[in-house]
Design a protein around this motif. Structure first.
Motif, PDB file in Angstrom:
ATOM      1  N   UNK A   1       1.030  -1.140  -0.033  1.00 27.20           N
ATOM      2  CA  UNK A   1      -0.043   0.028  -0.040  1.00 27.20           C
ATOM      3  C   UNK A   1       0.772   1.216  -0.020  1.00 27.20           C
ATOM      4  N   UNK A   2       0.247   2.270  -0.719  1.00 26.78           N
ATOM      5  CA  UNK A   2       1.253   3.721  -0.445  1.00 26.78           C
ATOM      6  C   UNK A   2       0.073   4.443  -0.486  1.00 26.78           C
ATOM      7  N   UNK A   3       0.444   5.588   0.139  1.00 28.79           N
ATOM      8  CA  UNK A   3      -0.162   6.875   0.476  1.00 28.79           C
ATOM      9  C   UNK A   3      -0.194   7.817  -0.929  1.00 28.79           C
ATOM     10  N   UNK A   4      -1.246   8.611  -1.106  1.00 27.63           N
ATOM     11  CA  UNK A   4      -1.110   9.390  -2.310  1.00 27.63           C
ATOM     12  C   UNK A   4       0.330  10.354  -2.260  1.00 27.63           C
ATOM     13  N   UNK A   5       0.633  10.702  -0.977  1.00 28.49           N
ATOM     14  CA  UNK A   5       1.969  11.356  -1.005  1.00 28.49           C
ATOM     15  C   UNK A   5       2.867  10.601  -1.192  1.00 28.49           C
ATOM     16  N   UNK A   6       3.147   9.309  -1.021  1.00 27.55           N
ATOM     17  CA  UNK A   6       4.285   8.506  -1.249  1.00 27.55           C
ATOM     18  C   UNK A   6       4.318   8.037  -2.862  1.00 27.55           C
ATOM     19  N   UNK A   7       3.116   8.194  -3.617  1.00 29.08           N
ATOM     20  CA  UNK A   7       2.985   7.754  -4.887  1.00 29.08           C
ATOM     21  C   UNK A   7       3.397   9.420  -5.547  1.00 29.08           C
ATOM     22  N   UNK A   8       3.080  10.314  -5.337  1.00 30.46           N
ATOM     23  CA  UNK A   8       3.209  11.654  -5.871  1.00 30.46           C
ATOM     24  C   UNK A   8       4.774  11.768  -5.651  1.00 30.46           C
TER      25      UNK A   8
ATOM     26  N   UNK B   1       3.438  16.628  -2.613  1.00 28.51           N
ATOM     27  CA  UNK B   1       2.212  17.654  -2.831  1.00 28.51           C
ATOM     28  C   UNK B   1       2.072  18.173  -4.157  1.00 28.51           C
ATOM     29  N   UNK B   2       2.562  17.213  -5.140  1.00 31.07           N
ATOM     30  CA  UNK B   2       2.238  17.446  -6.732  1.00 31.07           C
ATOM     31  C   UNK B   2       0.718  17.333  -6.840  1.00 31.07           C
ATOM     32  N   UNK B   3       0.275  18.390  -7.904  1.00 25.26           N
ATOM     33  CA  UNK B   3      -0.805  18.266  -8.402  1.00 25.26           C
ATOM     34  C   UNK B   3      -1.344  16.886  -9.382  1.00 25.26           C
ATOM     35  N   UNK B   4      -2.572  16.477  -9.360  1.00 28.29           N
ATOM     36  CA  UNK B   4      -2.930  15.360 -10.021  1.00 28.29           C
ATOM     37  C   UNK B   4      -2.537  15.263 -11.435  1.00 28.29           C
ATOM     38  N   UNK B   5      -2.818  16.717 -12.070  1.00 30.83           N
ATOM     39  CA  UNK B   5      -2.290  16.879 -13.570  1.00 30.83           C
ATOM     40  C   UNK B   5      -0.801  16.636 -13.791  1.00 30.83           C
ATOM     41  N   UNK B   6       0.069  16.884 -12.838  1.00 30.13           N
ATOM     42  CA  UNK B   6       1.585  16.583 -12.787  1.00 30.13           C
ATOM     43  C   UNK B   6       1.840  15.237 -12.839  1.00 30.13           C
ATOM     44  N   UNK B   7       0.992  14.266 -11.834  1.00 30.33           N
ATOM     45  CA  UNK B   7       1.206  12.865 -11.634  1.00 30.33           C
ATOM     46  C   UNK B   7       0.854  12.369 -13.355  1.00 30.33           C
ATOM     47  N   UNK B   8      -0.247  12.744 -13.662  1.00 36.05           N
ATOM     48  CA  UNK B   8      -0.865  12.311 -14.957  1.00 36.05           C
ATOM     49  C   UNK B   8       0.122  12.183 -15.981  1.00 36.05           C
ATOM     50  N   UNK B   9       0.858  13.594 -16.011  1.00 37.05           N
ATOM     51  CA  UNK B   9       1.846  13.856 -17.078  1.00 37.05           C
ATOM     52  C   UNK B   9       3.166  12.940 -17.074  1.00 37.05           C
ATOM     53  N   UNK B  10       3.430  12.916 -15.799  1.00 33.99           N
ATOM     54  CA  UNK B  10       4.719  11.935 -15.493  1.00 33.99           C
ATOM     55  C   UNK B  10       4.356  10.662 -15.841  1.00 33.99           C
ATOM     56  N   UNK B  11       3.347   9.992 -15.318  1.00 32.08           N
ATOM     57  CA  UNK B  11       2.862   8.698 -15.988  1.00 32.08           C
ATOM     58  C   UNK B  11       2.987   8.383 -17.453  1.00 32.08           C
TER      59      UNK B  11
ATOM     60  N   UNK C   1      -4.193   7.022 -12.330  1.00 27.22           N
ATOM     61  CA  UNK C   1      -3.701   6.833 -10.847  1.00 27.22           C
ATOM     62  C   UNK C   1      -3.437   5.356 -10.602  1.00 27.22           C
ATOM     63  N   UNK C   2      -4.190   4.532 -11.219  1.00 24.94           N
ATOM     64  CA  UNK C   2      -3.651   3.127 -10.842  1.00 24.94           C
ATOM     65  C   UNK C   2      -2.117   2.744 -11.661  1.00 24.94           C
ATOM     66  N   UNK C   3      -2.000   3.356 -12.665  1.00 26.92           N
ATOM     67  CA  UNK C   3      -0.677   3.116 -13.148  1.00 26.92           C
ATOM     68  C   UNK C   3       0.491   3.964 -12.590  1.00 26.92           C
ATOM     69  N   UNK C   4      -0.029   4.958 -11.796  1.00 26.72           N
ATOM     70  CA  UNK C   4       1.067   5.572 -11.094  1.00 26.72           C
ATOM     71  C   UNK C   4       1.313   4.512  -9.725  1.00 26.72           C
ATOM     72  N   UNK C   5       0.468   4.010  -9.284  1.00 23.38           N
ATOM     73  CA  UNK C   5       0.484   3.140  -8.244  1.00 23.38           C
ATOM     74  C   UNK C   5       1.443   2.139  -8.618  1.00 23.38           C
ATOM     75  N   UNK C   6       1.395   1.449  -9.848  1.00 22.86           N
ATOM     76  CA  UNK C   6       2.069   0.420 -10.596  1.00 22.86           C
ATOM     77  C   UNK C   6       3.523   0.747 -10.811  1.00 22.86           C
ATOM     78  N   UNK C   7       3.711   1.981 -11.244  1.00 22.73           N
ATOM     79  CA  UNK C   7       5.148   2.609 -11.561  1.00 22.73           C
ATOM     80  C   UNK C   7       5.767   2.799 -10.113  1.00 22.73           C
ATOM     81  N   UNK C   8       4.990   3.434  -9.291  1.00 25.66           N
ATOM     82  CA  UNK C   8       5.746   3.573  -7.870  1.00 25.66           C
ATOM     83  C   UNK C   8       6.061   2.256  -7.407  1.00 25.66           C
TER      84      UNK C   8
END
Length: 167
Positions: free
Chosen positions: A101-108, A116-126, A143-150
């Protein structure tokens, strides 16, 4: 190794499978499991569970990671999503898969380098990490892909730390 990232929900469950070979992470499959509003909750939970089992059977991940739930207002939604999360964990546990499990902050932090990145920043990096043409939609899929990459990036380090701690 193959990793399954999950963004838990009751209406929309985002999922993303990625393979990590060396330092390269590539997308395998991604999408969402959706349930209909106004459907009895037990039917929605069954649909999520069966969908998760089918995905695990088809794509055979080596490990699963979920975003930790965070709610500060709607208790009813929190309960429904918690129950849905439970059936996702059950599906993975029945297959003997390790679950993280990862918190939103850990994933970002892992994806953008800033917790504390914005959702759009995370999406662009994914999109950039996985060399995708467009940001996956709905947001739950990105968001799920971000969790998988993390998890793909954290798995080796976490495994080694756990080995040391067990000794």
């Amino acid at each position: 190794m193959r990793f399954l990232g999950i963004d838990p929900g009751i209406a929309i469950v985002g999922f993303g499978f990625v393979d990590k070979i060396g330092s390269k992470v590539t997308p395998v499959q991604y999408g969402c499991i959706q349930t209909e509003a106004h459907t009895p909750e037990e039917e929605r939970l069954l649909h999520v569970y069966e969908g998760m089992v089918q995905l695990i059977d088809k794509y055979k991940p080596d490990a699963v990671a979920l975003e930790k739930l965070f709610f500060n207002r709607n208790v009813t939604t929190a309960m429904s999503v918690s129950q849905a999360r439970g059936v996702m964990v059950l599906a993975a546990a029945q297959k003997g898969l390790p679950i993280a499990e990862y918190t939103p902050m850990q994933i970002k932090q892992a994806i953008v380098g800033y917790g504390k990145a914005e959702k759009r920043q995370v999406q662009e990096m994914v999109k950039m990490f996985l060399r995708l043409q467009v940001i996956p939609k709905p947001d739950d899929v990105a968001d799920a892909l971000a969790v998988a990459v993390c998890h793909a990036h954290s798995y080796t380090l976490n495994s080694k730390l756990n080995e040391v701690l067990r000794k």
